[in-house]
Design an enzyme around this catalytic site. Sequence first.
Site, PDB file in Angstrom:
ATOM      1  N   ASP A  66       6.328  24.137   4.755  1.00 31.94           N
ATOM      2  CA  ASP A  66       6.048  22.865   5.422  1.00 31.94           C
ATOM      3  C   ASP A  66       6.322  22.887   6.927  1.00 31.94           C
ATOM      4  O   ASP A  66       5.835  22.043   7.662  1.00 31.94           O
ATOM      5  CB  ASP A  66       6.894  21.743   4.785  1.00 31.94           C
ATOM      6  CG  ASP A  66       8.378  22.075   4.752  1.00 31.94           C
ATOM      7  OD1 ASP A  66       8.763  23.149   5.229  1.00 31.94           O
ATOM      8  OD2 ASP A  66       9.174  21.257   4.251  1.00 31.94           O
ATOM      9  N   HIS A  67       7.083  23.855   7.400  1.00 34.59           N
ATOM     10  CA  HIS A  67       7.446  23.848   8.821  1.00 34.59           C
ATOM     11  C   HIS A  67       6.417  24.575   9.689  1.00 34.59           C
ATOM     12  O   HIS A  67       5.941  24.053  10.684  1.00 34.59           O
ATOM     13  CB  HIS A  67       8.822  24.508   9.016  1.00 34.59           C
ATOM     14  CG  HIS A  67       9.973  23.614   8.677  1.00 34.59           C
ATOM     15  ND1 HIS A  67      10.197  23.116   7.430  1.00 34.59           N
ATOM     16  CD2 HIS A  67      10.975  23.129   9.450  1.00 34.59           C
ATOM     17  CE1 HIS A  67      11.285  22.360   7.445  1.00 34.59           C
ATOM     18  NE2 HIS A  67      11.779  22.351   8.661  1.00 34.59           N
ATOM     19  N   ASP A 121      18.113  23.550   4.572  1.00 34.16           N
ATOM     20  CA  ASP A 121      17.625  22.618   5.578  1.00 34.16           C
ATOM     21  C   ASP A 121      18.622  21.471   5.647  1.00 34.16           C
ATOM     22  O   ASP A 121      19.093  20.983   4.609  1.00 34.16           O
ATOM     23  CB  ASP A 121      16.234  22.091   5.191  1.00 34.16           C
ATOM     24  CG  ASP A 121      15.615  21.354   6.362  1.00 34.16           C
ATOM     25  OD1 ASP A 121      14.760  21.943   7.042  1.00 34.16           O
ATOM     26  OD2 ASP A 121      16.008  20.201   6.617  1.00 34.16           O
ATOM     27  N   ARG A 381      15.516  13.060  14.784  1.00 35.34           N
ATOM     28  CA  ARG A 381      16.201  13.736  15.896  1.00 35.34           C
ATOM     29  C   ARG A 381      15.428  13.539  17.189  1.00 35.34           C
ATOM     30  O   ARG A 381      14.202  13.668  17.197  1.00 35.34           O
ATOM     31  CB  ARG A 381      16.313  15.237  15.616  1.00 35.34           C
ATOM     32  CG  ARG A 381      17.300  15.503  14.521  1.00 35.34           C
ATOM     33  CD  ARG A 381      17.523  16.983  14.266  1.00 35.34           C
ATOM     34  NE  ARG A 381      18.581  17.073  13.276  1.00 35.34           N
ATOM     35  CZ  ARG A 381      18.680  18.012  12.351  1.00 35.34           C
ATOM     36  NH1 ARG A 381      17.775  18.977  12.291  1.00 35.34           N
ATOM     37  NH2 ARG A 381      19.678  18.001  11.494  1.00 35.34           N
ATOM     38  N   SER A 535      20.382  21.242  12.997  1.00 30.16           N
ATOM     39  CA  SER A 535      19.711  21.956  11.911  1.00 30.16           C
ATOM     40  C   SER A 535      20.611  22.989  11.231  1.00 30.16           C
ATOM     41  O   SER A 535      21.646  23.386  11.760  1.00 30.16           O
ATOM     42  CB  SER A 535      18.471  22.634  12.480  1.00 30.16           C
ATOM     43  OG  SER A 535      18.582  24.027  12.423  1.00 30.16           O
ATOM     44  N   ARG A 537      19.588  26.019  10.627  1.00 23.89           N
ATOM     45  CA  ARG A 537      19.014  27.349  10.868  1.00 23.89           C
ATOM     46  C   ARG A 537      20.108  28.390  11.117  1.00 23.89           C
ATOM     47  O   ARG A 537      20.853  28.303  12.093  1.00 23.89           O
ATOM     48  CB  ARG A 537      17.993  27.302  12.015  1.00 23.89           C
ATOM     49  CG  ARG A 537      18.539  26.961  13.371  1.00 23.89           C
ATOM     50  CD  ARG A 537      17.418  26.674  14.373  1.00 23.89           C
ATOM     51  NE  ARG A 537      16.764  25.406  14.057  1.00 23.89           N
ATOM     52  CZ  ARG A 537      16.226  24.590  14.960  1.00 23.89           C
ATOM     53  NH1 ARG A 537      16.222  24.898  16.227  1.00 23.89           N
ATOM     54  NH2 ARG A 537      15.656  23.454  14.594  1.00 23.89           N
TER      55      ARG A 537
HETATM   56  C1  MIC Z   1      15.079  20.676  11.720  1.00 25.30           C
HETATM   57  O1  MIC Z   1      14.810  19.513  11.422  1.00 25.30           O
HETATM   58  O2  MIC Z   1      15.641  21.004  12.778  1.00 25.30           O
HETATM   59  C2  MIC Z   1      14.697  21.780  10.754  1.00 25.30           C
HETATM   60  C3  MIC Z   1      13.645  22.597  11.383  1.00 25.30           C
HETATM   61  O3  MIC Z   1      14.179  21.225   9.587  1.00 25.30           O
HETATM   62  C4  MIC Z   1      15.960  22.586  10.441  1.00 25.30           C
HETATM   63  C5  MIC Z   1      15.721  23.801   9.681  1.00 25.30           C
HETATM   64  C6  MIC Z   1      15.212  24.931  10.518  1.00 25.30           C
HETATM   65  O4  MIC Z   1      15.644  25.113  11.652  1.00 25.30           O
HETATM   66  O5  MIC Z   1      14.361  25.652  10.004  1.00 25.30           O
HETATM   67  C7  MIC Z   1      17.048  21.786   9.716  1.00 25.30           C
HETATM   68  O6  MIC Z   1      17.136  20.604   9.883  1.00 25.30           O
HETATM   69  O7  MIC Z   1      17.883  22.390   9.034  1.00 25.30           O
HETATM   70 FE1  SF4 Z   2      10.864  18.939   8.814  1.00 25.63          FE
HETATM   71 FE2  SF4 Z   2      13.367  19.056   9.729  1.00 25.63          FE
HETATM   72 FE3  SF4 Z   2      11.612  17.325  10.744  1.00 25.63          FE
HETATM   73 FE4  SF4 Z   2      12.511  16.964   8.325  1.00 25.63          FE
HETATM   74  S1  SF4 Z   2      13.713  16.918  10.180  1.00 25.63           S
HETATM   75  S2  SF4 Z   2      10.397  16.787   8.966  1.00 25.63           S
HETATM   76  S3  SF4 Z   2      12.697  19.037   7.567  1.00 25.63           S
HETATM   77  S4  SF4 Z   2      11.514  19.552  10.855  1.00 25.63           S
END
Ligand code: MIC
Ligand code: SF4
Length: 648
Positions: A66-67, A121, A381, A535, A537
């Site tokens: 999905d990313h 995640d 965010r 996140s 990550r």
């Molecule tokens: C995000 O919202 O920052 C992400 C991308 O979903 C991350 C995961 C990632 O960095 O792949 C998260 O929230 O954990």
């Molecule tokens: Fe995707 Fe992270 Fe954004 Fe949620 S917050 S939609 S998991 S990138």
Amino acid sequence: MKMSRNLTQKIIEEHLISGRLEAGEELAIRIDQTLTQDATGTMAFLQFEALGLPRVATDLSVSYVDHNTLQTGFENADDHRYLRTVAARFGVYYSRPGNGICHQVHLERFAVPGGTLLGSDSHTPTSGGLGMMAIGAGGLDVAVAMAGGPYHITLPRVLGVRLLGKLRPWVSSKDIILELLRQLKVKGGAGRIIEYHGPGVKYLSVPERATCANMGAELGATTSIFPSDEKTREFLRAQERESAWRMCVADAGARYEEEITIPLSELEPLIACPHSPDNVCPVREVAGTKVEQVAIGSCTNSSLRDLMRVASILRGKTVHPDVSLVVTPGSRQVLEMISRNGALADMIGAGARILESACGPCIGMGQAPASGAASVRTFNRNFPGRSGTPDDRVYLASPEVAAATALAGRITDPRDLAEPVRVRLPKRFLADDRLVIAPPENGDSVEVIRGPNIKPVPIAPDLPDSIRARVLLKVGDNITTDHILPAGAKILPLRSNIPAISKFVFSRIDPTFADRAREADGGAVVGGENYGQGSSREHAALAPMFLGVRFVLAKSYSRIHRANLINFGILPLAFLQRSDYDDLEQDDMLEARDVRRNILEGREFALRNLNQSKDMMAGCSLSPREREVILAGGLLNHARGTLCSGER
Ligand code: MIC
Ligand code: SF4
């Protein structure tokens, strides 16, 4: 007589493998389900493969894509193919690109009240909207859980949020979580599980609850959870999953270590202003601000309920000429349902630009706003630059505020629109899992296909007894993993290639960081409070480790990032005196001696600043298990030992 327990205590007790339910104790809990997404999943699966097990040992593991769905080059497509084949090989369900955002789909199709879910995640707690104990973690922790290993947490305090009464028209569940962020700030949930309860809960549908649970991540909470009640049953029935329902509620008279009461009828539409989710004020205070982009979607606000409300507000109207409105439906289920019931046509008719069901603009995969322009988003965010525009001005608000703003071209309190909209949700949803590929009974003959961008996971170097490290960077409070390792369309395709992605570590703060780190041959980063928030990550630990970062010295850490640092052998040291932070400067050379002994004996570290000829003490509070992990050279080595010896 048995003590009354809150829901958190009940679920933890049911899943407890070892440890005592006492404040500050590290517990091991059994994980029923796991979730991975493509941006963290490739590493998680490479690490699962390195553990050497034939098949996942959970009740259910789902791998979502999905990313990274832009496919601007072969890298994303190769990752998808790797994830599809590795899932089939090891017994994991594979949710194909197009099926939706992991958290939305998991809530709809897989989450189970009373169960435990570990996801790579940070917004995994979304399934807490359905009464599940759902926790975000680094990919390696999820790999270990897929292998049947427990998940370790320091017992969080339970913060009860008592909801009273009912939301007024135009006030949304997003406003509940924004109110909590206003009160508690981005660190306020650290070391806590947020348990919602009280008579107001029954007026919130599961997707509305999920919005609050989702964004508890922005409070730094370990997770958030709602009871599973008749509303939950109704939701599961609509998803043709009523058999998964069970009542999960706190005992009568259950107590919470801390408590906040929110009278829902007193809330008004709120908005988080740039550049932090806790910079919250009433919409009316910033109403009138000119806006050039509105983005509706993300795992926080893209359910059928949300998009139906947006469509009702837009119906028959036109998006303001200066505004670009983009919509990313949360799942294929949502997209298909709004396309069949006409709501999609209402949005398109009003001028909305419809994107596929994926994270999209939330993670900077396209739709960067114009320079300096205000963008109102229903996301979770608004860290600076996350949208892809360095001088962005991102506001976070409910779908109702976003839709009203898209029409007016200025931030608008939806209460200024005429009549509140009402939407009726169907009794049955389109429960169709054809885009989820079930693994074969036996995957031994499945060939796992790796593309050229998929590189092996680097292994942490052995921890030496004395470390010399140059301070490569000194940063302030609330540094996010988006600062440490940004995402976006250029960098995200490199998630399976640590050597390549490591060039971008701290690139938004100091583009010389990676080169300086490589030259330094042993580096350190100095941080303020809540270092590594955001996140999950693990790349934000793995890539610095690859560049030779040996320790971080910060005032405090966010939970997931701290765990990731330990998992990859980077010491998370803590300042004991504020003045030590003030005194340290970039390029100072720090020396730590007796490193292994200090860790073994749980002692503080004496650090010598060779440039300033000064000494300071740093804390290193690790649980006994964390000590073992660091001394073993990271979690992968440690887990190989424990899983193989049957010590789970
Ligand atoms: C995000 O919202 O920052 C992400 C991308 O979903 C991350 C995961 C990632 O960095 O792949 C998260 O929230 O954990
Ligand atoms: Fe995707 Fe992270 Fe954004 Fe949620 S917050 S939609 S998991 S990138």
